[in-house]
Scaffold this motif. Sequence first.
Motif, short mmCIF file in Angstrom:
data_model
loop_
_atom_site.label_atom_id
_atom_site.label_comp_id
_atom_site.label_asym_id
_atom_site.label_seq_id
_atom_site.Cartn_x
_atom_site.Cartn_y
_atom_site.Cartn_z
N LEU A 1 0.82 -1.21 0.00
CA LEU A 1 0.00 0.00 0.00
C LEU A 1 0.86 1.27 0.00
O LEU A 1 0.55 2.24 -0.70
CB LEU A 1 -0.92 0.01 1.22
CG LEU A 1 -2.10 -0.98 1.19
CD1 LEU A 1 -2.79 -1.00 2.55
CD2 LEU A 1 -3.09 -0.61 0.09
N THR A 2 1.94 1.27 0.78
CA THR A 2 2.79 2.46 0.82
C THR A 2 3.51 2.68 -0.51
O THR A 2 3.74 3.83 -0.90
CB THR A 2 3.85 2.37 1.94
OG1 THR A 2 4.68 1.21 1.74
CG2 THR A 2 3.19 2.30 3.30
N MET B 1 0.81 4.18 -2.83
CA MET B 1 0.46 5.53 -2.38
C MET B 1 1.60 6.50 -2.65
O MET B 1 1.38 7.64 -3.07
CB MET B 1 0.11 5.48 -0.89
CG MET B 1 -0.26 6.82 -0.30
SD MET B 1 1.21 7.64 0.37
CE MET B 1 0.44 9.03 1.19
N GLY C 1 3.28 -2.57 -6.15
CA GLY C 1 2.33 -1.58 -5.66
C GLY C 1 2.22 -0.38 -6.57
O GLY C 1 1.12 0.13 -6.82
N ALA D 1 -1.18 0.96 -8.52
CA ALA D 1 -1.67 2.32 -8.27
C ALA D 1 -1.72 3.13 -9.56
O ALA D 1 -2.68 3.87 -9.80
CB ALA D 1 -0.78 3.01 -7.24
N TRP E 1 -5.76 5.01 -0.82
CA TRP E 1 -4.69 4.15 -0.33
C TRP E 1 -4.16 4.66 1.01
O TRP E 1 -3.76 3.88 1.88
CB TRP E 1 -3.56 4.05 -1.36
CG TRP E 1 -3.89 3.17 -2.53
CD1 TRP E 1 -5.03 3.20 -3.27
CD2 TRP E 1 -3.09 2.13 -3.09
NE1 TRP E 1 -4.99 2.25 -4.27
CE2 TRP E 1 -3.81 1.58 -4.19
CE3 TRP E 1 -1.84 1.62 -2.80
CZ2 TRP E 1 -3.31 0.54 -4.97
CZ3 TRP E 1 -1.33 0.58 -3.59
CH2 TRP E 1 -2.06 0.04 -4.65
N ALA F 1 -6.46 3.40 3.68
CA ALA F 1 -6.20 1.98 3.94
C ALA F 1 -4.96 1.81 4.81
O ALA F 1 -4.95 0.99 5.74
CB ALA F 1 -6.04 1.24 2.62
N ILE F 2 -3.92 2.58 4.52
CA ILE F 2 -2.69 2.51 5.32
C ILE F 2 -2.98 2.91 6.76
O ILE F 2 -2.55 2.24 7.71
CB ILE F 2 -1.60 3.43 4.72
CG1 ILE F 2 -1.14 2.89 3.37
CG2 ILE F 2 -0.40 3.55 5.67
CD1 ILE F 2 -0.27 3.86 2.59
#
Length: 263
Positions: A35-36, A39, A212, A216, A239, A242-243
């Motif tokens: 996710l990071t 993002m 990721g 994205a 995102w 979500a993080i």
Amino acid sequence: MTTDHLIHHRPAGHVRSAASKVPEVTVYFWIIKVLTTGMGETASDFLAHVLGPIPAVGLGGVALAVSLAVQFAVRRYVAWIYWTAIVMVSVFGTMAADVLHVGLAVPYTLSTPLFMAALAAVFVLWHRSEGTLSIHSIHTRRREAFYWACVLATFALGTAAGDLTATVGLGYLGSAVAFGAAIAVPAVAHRRGAMNAVVAFWSAYVITRPLGASVADWMALGHHRGGLGLGLGPVTASWTVAILGFVGYLAVSRKDIRHDARP
């Protein structure tokens, strides 16, 4: 060979003299890591579009420096501090790769091996200095510095590699599928005893970045570029939420705290 076999044999009091500065590697770790990466990819592009490339890079550099200063200042792993630093590394790592390509016109075919060589150099220096590349040994300031140098290099490498595959014919969705398959390789190899824990971890860690970022970009970019056209801002915001949800859960549940036995 396990991670512990690669730990440099120093007196036990030196190895376990401080609390770990990194989280336990669980399924939550990998989810937040992916996710990071995504993002950071869209946030970097969004900031460059809104603020302009130079102010965006400057802001990203300052935010990275502050987040790492806080991370180094605390004495043990704290979920929100650690993952804030990871997010800032993700954003700035994307900017570093984009500056080389867009600002200096360095092709991805050159920047990708360049970042790969930089990562390899950090690994070599780290192992020569400490005798280990295990993240379970991040108990000293010097090892933490090597760790974050590797993290920054993996993000820059992953950005360049992801953009390279996307521009040579795979597209963003195709790249996401390819990297999704690739990340399973070290997991399977380690499970079957063909790859030790340290090599498997860092191999998967590198691949999470282009995985990721590709997902994205596919979600954010327009149809003319093979994406869904959801927009950089909305994808970055969703995102980020979500993080925050996963990190908040870990901060409360403490499921990512490594409990090491002290001598």
